[in-house]
Design a protein around this motif. Structure first.
Motif, PDB file in Angstrom:
ATOM      1  N   SER A  83       9.668  58.658  34.172  1.00 54.92           N
ATOM      2  CA  SER A  83      10.893  58.767  33.376  1.00 54.92           C
ATOM      3  C   SER A  83      10.560  58.621  31.901  1.00 54.92           C
ATOM      4  O   SER A  83       9.984  57.609  31.485  1.00 54.92           O
ATOM      5  CB  SER A  83      11.907  57.696  33.793  1.00 54.92           C
ATOM      6  OG  SER A  83      12.150  57.729  35.187  1.00 54.92           O
ATOM      7  N   SER A  86      18.908  61.870  36.208  1.00 57.74           N
ATOM      8  CA  SER A  86      18.698  60.889  35.144  1.00 57.74           C
ATOM      9  C   SER A  86      19.764  61.083  34.081  1.00 57.74           C
ATOM     10  O   SER A  86      20.357  62.162  33.971  1.00 57.74           O
ATOM     11  CB  SER A  86      17.303  61.035  34.525  1.00 57.74           C
ATOM     12  OG  SER A  86      17.166  62.304  33.898  1.00 57.74           O
ATOM     13  N   CYS A 102      18.394  56.155  36.636  1.00 59.72           N
ATOM     14  CA  CYS A 102      17.978  57.262  37.489  1.00 59.72           C
ATOM     15  C   CYS A 102      18.583  57.007  38.864  1.00 59.72           C
ATOM     16  O   CYS A 102      18.470  55.891  39.395  1.00 59.72           O
ATOM     17  CB  CYS A 102      16.457  57.351  37.595  1.00 59.72           C
ATOM     18  SG  CYS A 102      15.626  57.736  36.040  1.00 59.72           S
TER      19      CYS A 102
END
Length: 469
Positions: free
Chosen positions: A241, A201, A207
């Motif tokens: 994330s 990331s 990502c």
């Protein structure tokens, strides 16, 4: 039989007085506080579920050196303190706890053997600092992500090759698809479909999923804001994330679409108002997802119902690191079990033994090497890059020019930093020499004053002669 109880360990980089705090995840009770710790992001780890290890932040730059502290979890005692040549930022360890790796802001990278404390390898890995690093699950590979978006992948066999300790270690992969700082690296404990993969990331808002064997980019997930932390669901193929604006994005990890597929999905946030600051860490416990933030809080999430189960207020500062340990790790062991199961640690070496240094094992450690050794190791460092550029040009890959630019920048930055460092040492030595000369010159004067009689007038001088006669 229920799940084993767990605890969450958090710390900040605000100042050394804040330390490390351990909380019971299930009850929210504060279990333990360890003073004198200020760890950099990605600078806290748990070693074999028996020790906490933290790289201490150095706000005065790398010239003052750095420190790595290790605390035993099951008995209160002073940490095992190790002092390093440079301030160390990110840390990682193999799952069996045999090796610890750390990276300095200069781009130098270090590998120690934990039980003996020996510095096994250090080399100039990059011309910019690494922001995160991780070992593969079997400990055979070392992944490093830099602040300029480059991902390096090394084989531990190459790094620890004693017969080839004087050469720069061979790279398995040099990946430059990210355009900004790397914020997270994940390796999978299992194969995803037919591919062994790893995930990165970045602050560039993406990502990326990579094939571990070939280094091919398999998938890119694009988000409208910078990604600051990532973690995987322990059972399902779901990627979580954390973003700079405090949200947590949930996406399925599907790499079956083919090579280098670009996916722009509608973000599915657990709770947009979960945190008021950037997400700094994400990890899973048996009770759910743990998220930490710059807003001085960390939360336990029920990911199925997408709600916060418990919010912990860490009023001492922004949380930079969070990890989950077994609650039983904090309990004292009986003496008979302690002898058999206690993992041995040692203070980590600051410099390798002189015989290894003479073979060029250390690159760019100016206070340990002579100028001739520095020159030879720097040529060894660039020889691998020349070799990689040559092969890249033969294959007509676009990375050849980028690697040439990186080498040129690296050489220039290295020369500048070395010049400044030598000048700093020279000024220090000159100051010490002047102080020594002043003190030596003052000694005879003081002795003469101490032994010489005080005569105020000639009559006293005459009396002195008469008495002596």
């Amino acid at each position: 039989m229920g799940k084993e109880r767990e605890a969450v360990v958090v710390c900040s980089d605000r100042n050394m007085g804040i330390g490390i705090t351990v909380w019971d995840i299930q009850t929210g009770e504060r279990l333990l506080h360890i003073p004198t710790c200020a760890a950099s992001p990605h600078g806290l780890l748990c070693l074999r579920n028996q020790f906490l290890v933290a790289s201490q932040i150095n706000r005065h730059g790398t010239l003052g050196g750095g420190a790595i502290f290790m605390w035993p979890l099951n008995k209160p005692q002073s940490p095992c303190r190790s002092y390093t040549m440079e301030a160390i930022g990110p840390l990682c360890c193999t799952k069996d706890g045999v090796y610890i790796a750390g990276a300095a802001p200069s781009g130098n990278t270090y590998i120690w053997e934990v039980s003996s404390g020996r510095l096994l390898k250090t080399w100039r890995a990059h011309h910019k600092s690494f922001k995160c690093m991780v070992f593969s699950d079997d400990g055979s590979l070392l992944f490093c992500g830099s602040e300029d978006g480059i991902i390096y992948l090394w084989s531990m066999i190459s790094l620890l090759d004693v017969d080839d300790s004087g050469s720069f270690p061979s790279l398995l992969h040099y990946l430059s698809e990210h355009s900004s700082s790397i914020t997270g690296l994940l390796t999978l404990t299992r194969s995803c479909g037919t591919n062994s993969i790893f995930i990165s990331s970045s602050l560039d808002g993406t990502c990326k999923v990579w094939d571990l064997i070939s280094g091919r980019l398999l998938q890119t997930q694009v988000h409208p804001t910078s990604i600051t932390a990532i973690t995987l669901h322990p059972v399902e193929q779901i990627l979580f994330s954390g973003t700079m604006d405090g949200r947590i994005i949930v996406n399925e990890l599907d790499v079956g679409a083919g090579e280098d597929s670009l996916i722009v999905k509608e973000d599915q946030a657990l709770l947009p108002e979960g945190h008021n600051g950037s997400i700094t860490a994400l990890t899973f416990s048996g009770l759910g997802l743990i998220s930490a933030s710059e807003d001085c809080t960390f939360c336990l999430w029920d990911v199925t119902n997408r709600v916060i189960v418990r919010r912990f207020n860490y009023q001492k500062g922004a949380v930079t690191n969070a990890l989950v340990i077994k609650l039983s790790s904090l309990l004292p062991m009986p003496n008979q079990l302690r002898v058999s199961s206690q993992f041995r640690i040692s203070s980590l070496e600051k410099c390798p033994p002189s015989d290894k240094m003479s073979r060029g094992m250390v690159a760019s450690l100016s206070v340990c090497l002579s100028p001739n050794e520095l020159t030879s190791t720097e040529f060894q460092r660039t020889s691998l890059l020349d070799h990689q550029i040559f092969h890249s040009e033969q294959q007509q890959t676009p990375t050849a020019m980028q690697m040439k630019v990186d080498r040129s920048m690296s050489d220039r930055i290295w020369a500048t930093s070395m010049t400044k460092h030598v000048m700093e040492i020279n000024r220090h030595l000159q100051s010490r020499l002047l102080n020594l000369m002043e003190s030596r010159l003052s000694w005879p004067n003081e002795n003469s004053k101490r032994n010489k009689p005080i005569i105020e007038n000639p009559e006293d001088l005459e009396k002195q002669f008469q008495s002596s006669g």
